[in-house]
Design a protein around this motif. Structure first.
Motif, PDB file in Angstrom:
ATOM      1  N   PHE A  57       0.837  -1.206   0.000  1.00 25.17           N
ATOM      2  CA  PHE A  57       0.000   0.000   0.000  1.00 25.17           C
ATOM      3  C   PHE A  57       0.872   1.256   0.000  1.00 25.17           C
ATOM      4  CE2 PHE A  57      -1.392   3.398   2.853  1.00 25.17           C
ATOM      5  CZ  PHE A  57      -2.521   3.872   2.198  1.00 25.17           C
ATOM      6  N   LEU A  58       1.855   1.290   0.912  1.00 27.49           N
ATOM      7  CA  LEU A  58       2.698   2.473   1.043  1.00 27.49           C
ATOM      8  C   LEU A  58       3.488   2.732  -0.234  1.00 27.49           C
ATOM      9  CD1 LEU A  58       3.067   4.576   3.222  1.00 27.49           C
ATOM     10  CD2 LEU A  58       4.998   3.270   4.086  1.00 27.49           C
ATOM     11  N   ASN A  59       3.958   1.678  -0.876  1.00 25.25           N
ATOM     12  CA  ASN A  59       4.667   1.829  -2.150  1.00 25.25           C
ATOM     13  C   ASN A  59       3.743   2.416  -3.215  1.00 25.25           C
ATOM     14  OD1 ASN A  59       6.921   1.426  -4.028  1.00 25.25           O
ATOM     15  ND2 ASN A  59       5.616  -0.176  -4.889  1.00 25.25           N
ATOM     16  N   GLU A  60       2.536   1.892  -3.303  1.00 21.77           N
ATOM     17  CA  GLU A  60       1.568   2.427  -4.272  1.00 21.77           C
ATOM     18  C   GLU A  60       1.251   3.885  -3.959  1.00 21.77           C
ATOM     19  OE1 GLU A  60       0.026   1.183  -7.050  1.00 21.77           O
ATOM     20  OE2 GLU A  60       1.051  -0.751  -6.868  1.00 21.77           O
ATOM     21  N   TYR A  61       1.063   4.185  -2.675  1.00 21.21           N
ATOM     22  CA  TYR A  61       0.672   5.530  -2.265  1.00 21.21           C
ATOM     23  C   TYR A  61       1.798   6.534  -2.500  1.00 21.21           C
ATOM     24  CZ  TYR A  61      -1.366   9.358   0.298  1.00 21.21           C
ATOM     25  OH  TYR A  61      -1.867  10.604   0.619  1.00 21.21           O
ATOM     26  N   GLU A  62       2.974   6.221  -1.994  1.00 21.60           N
ATOM     27  CA  GLU A  62       4.079   7.188  -2.023  1.00 21.60           C
ATOM     28  C   GLU A  62       4.819   7.237  -3.364  1.00 21.60           C
ATOM     29  OE1 GLU A  62       4.423   9.436   0.135  1.00 21.60           O
ATOM     30  OE2 GLU A  62       3.520   8.630   1.946  1.00 21.60           O
ATOM     31  N   TYR A 100      -3.902   5.866  -6.153  1.00 27.71           N
ATOM     32  CA  TYR A 100      -4.774   5.854  -4.986  1.00 27.71           C
ATOM     33  C   TYR A 100      -5.879   4.810  -5.100  1.00 27.71           C
ATOM     34  CZ  TYR A 100      -2.283  10.256  -4.554  1.00 27.71           C
ATOM     35  OH  TYR A 100      -1.295  11.198  -4.483  1.00 27.71           O
ATOM     36  N   PHE A 101      -6.335   4.559  -6.323  1.00 21.65           N
ATOM     37  CA  PHE A 101      -7.357   3.528  -6.510  1.00 21.65           C
ATOM     38  C   PHE A 101      -6.792   2.154  -6.157  1.00 21.65           C
ATOM     39  CE2 PHE A 101      -9.717   0.369  -8.910  1.00 21.65           C
ATOM     40  CZ  PHE A 101     -11.013   0.688  -8.565  1.00 21.65           C
ATOM     41  N   GLN A 102      -5.588   1.870  -6.594  1.00 22.19           N
ATOM     42  CA  GLN A 102      -4.958   0.585  -6.272  1.00 22.19           C
ATOM     43  C   GLN A 102      -4.703   0.466  -4.766  1.00 22.19           C
ATOM     44  OE1 GLN A 102      -4.714  -1.975  -8.192  1.00 22.19           O
ATOM     45  NE2 GLN A 102      -3.725  -3.248  -6.668  1.00 22.19           N
ATOM     46  N   CYS A 103      -4.384   1.562  -4.119  1.00 24.46           N
ATOM     47  CA  CYS A 103      -4.214   1.561  -2.658  1.00 24.46           C
ATOM     48  C   CYS A 103      -5.482   1.058  -1.988  1.00 24.46           C
ATOM     49  CB  CYS A 103      -3.923   2.971  -2.153  1.00 24.46           C
ATOM     50  SG  CYS A 103      -2.304   3.596  -2.564  1.00 24.46           S
ATOM     51  N   ILE A 114      -8.896   3.001   7.724  1.00 24.77           N
ATOM     52  CA  ILE A 114      -8.427   4.385   7.832  1.00 24.77           C
ATOM     53  C   ILE A 114      -7.497   4.723   6.669  1.00 24.77           C
ATOM     54  CG2 ILE A 114      -6.985   5.956   9.210  1.00 24.77           C
ATOM     55  CD1 ILE A 114      -9.817   5.494  10.369  1.00 24.77           C
ATOM     56  N   LEU A 115      -6.537   3.850   6.396  1.00 22.29           N
ATOM     57  CA  LEU A 115      -5.571   4.121   5.341  1.00 22.29           C
ATOM     58  C   LEU A 115      -6.217   4.107   3.965  1.00 22.29           C
ATOM     59  CD1 LEU A 115      -2.626   2.024   6.791  1.00 22.29           C
ATOM     60  CD2 LEU A 115      -2.804   4.526   6.728  1.00 22.29           C
ATOM     61  N   LEU A 116      -7.121   3.184   3.727  1.00 27.06           N
ATOM     62  CA  LEU A 116      -7.759   3.169   2.409  1.00 27.06           C
ATOM     63  C   LEU A 116      -8.655   4.382   2.237  1.00 27.06           C
ATOM     64  CD1 LEU A 116     -10.982   2.121   2.046  1.00 27.06           C
ATOM     65  CD2 LEU A 116      -9.969  -0.014   2.724  1.00 27.06           C
ATOM     66  N   GLN A 117      -9.269   4.858   3.330  1.00 28.12           N
ATOM     67  CA  GLN A 117     -10.076   6.077   3.230  1.00 28.12           C
ATOM     68  C   GLN A 117      -9.202   7.298   2.924  1.00 28.12           C
ATOM     69  OE1 GLN A 117     -12.217   5.834   7.002  1.00 28.12           O
ATOM     70  NE2 GLN A 117     -14.119   5.602   5.852  1.00 28.12           N
ATOM     71  N   HIS A 165       0.046  15.833  -3.800  1.00 32.96           N
ATOM     72  CA  HIS A 165       0.256  14.585  -3.068  1.00 32.96           C
ATOM     73  C   HIS A 165       0.762  14.916  -1.667  1.00 32.96           C
ATOM     74  CE1 HIS A 165       1.400  10.459  -2.215  1.00 32.96           C
ATOM     75  NE2 HIS A 165       2.558  10.935  -1.784  1.00 32.96           N
ATOM     76  N   PHE A 166       0.216  14.227  -0.684  1.00 30.50           N
ATOM     77  CA  PHE A 166       0.673  14.382   0.695  1.00 30.50           C
ATOM     78  C   PHE A 166       1.167  13.033   1.204  1.00 30.50           C
ATOM     79  CE2 PHE A 166      -3.907  13.928   0.546  1.00 30.50           C
ATOM     80  CZ  PHE A 166      -4.204  12.959   1.489  1.00 30.50           C
ATOM     81  N   SER A 167       2.297  13.058   1.878  1.00 31.50           N
ATOM     82  CA  SER A 167       2.901  11.830   2.373  1.00 31.50           C
ATOM     83  C   SER A 167       2.274  11.390   3.684  1.00 31.50           C
ATOM     84  CB  SER A 167       4.407  12.022   2.566  1.00 31.50           C
ATOM     85  OG  SER A 167       5.035  12.164   1.315  1.00 31.50           O
ATOM     86  N   LEU A 168       2.392  10.100   3.948  1.00 29.52           N
ATOM     87  CA  LEU A 168       1.881   9.508   5.172  1.00 29.52           C
ATOM     88  C   LEU A 168       3.081   9.230   6.097  1.00 29.52           C
ATOM     89  CD1 LEU A 168      -0.662   6.993   3.623  1.00 29.52           C
ATOM     90  CD2 LEU A 168      -1.018   9.391   4.278  1.00 29.52           C
ATOM     91  N   PRO A 169       3.072   9.816   7.281  1.00 30.53           N
ATOM     92  CA  PRO A 169       4.248   9.698   8.160  1.00 30.53           C
ATOM     93  C   PRO A 169       4.377   8.298   8.780  1.00 30.53           C
ATOM     94  CG  PRO A 169       2.536  10.953   9.240  1.00 30.53           C
ATOM     95  CD  PRO A 169       2.053  10.678   7.858  1.00 30.53           C
ATOM     96  N   ILE A 170       5.574   7.758   8.652  1.00 28.54           N
ATOM     97  CA  ILE A 170       5.875   6.477   9.273  1.00 28.54           C
ATOM     98  C   ILE A 170       6.850   6.710  10.419  1.00 28.54           C
ATOM     99  CG2 ILE A 170       5.403   5.067   7.241  1.00 28.54           C
ATOM    100  CD1 ILE A 170       8.399   5.050   6.692  1.00 28.54           C
TER     101      ILE A 170
END
Length: 116
Positions: free
Chosen positions: A7-12, A17-20, A43-46, A109-114
């Motif tokens: 998911f994170l690879n697809e997102y970042e 976003y559809f594949q996520c 939450i992440l898919l939303q 695009h906004f990143s998701l903090p890990i």
């Protein structure tokens, strides 16, 4: 590959976003049989769905989905931490993106903090 990493690879990286959504919806169904929305995958898919809608100029859809993230966020904060996300910063990102939408800003695009 762990589906959250996928998911994170697809997102970042791919920003698909559809594949996520597809990746995490499958995981959610397998783990909960669709019996609860209190799951980190939801939450992440939303978040990905919100980005998808905003990118495609569906402002109402983006706002509604991202506000929905916040409505159920408290139930999954610990689970998000357990899978490697910085849940406090992630919540701030979602709040900031909702503000940006309300300010009529263009999608970026906004990143998701890990966690480090």
């Amino acid at each position: 590959m762990n589906r959250y990493k996928e998911f994170l690879n697809e997102y970042e990286n791919k920003r698909d976003y559809f594949q996520c959504h597809e990746i995490l919806e499958e995981l959610w169904k397998e783990e909960t049989n669709c019996h609860t929305k209190e799951h980190p995958a939801v939450i992440l898919l939303q978040i990905a769905v919100g980005a998808y809608h905003w990118e495609n100029k569906n402002i109402t859809g983006a706002t509604k989905v991202l506000q929905g993230v916040l409505a159920h966020y408290g139930e999954v904060e610990v689970a998000l931490e357990e899978i490697g996300f910085d849940s406090k910063k992630l919540k701030e990102v979602v709040e900031n993106e909702i503000d940006s939408i309300k300010e009529n800003k263009e999608f970026k695009h906004f990143s998701l903090p890990i966690k480090n």
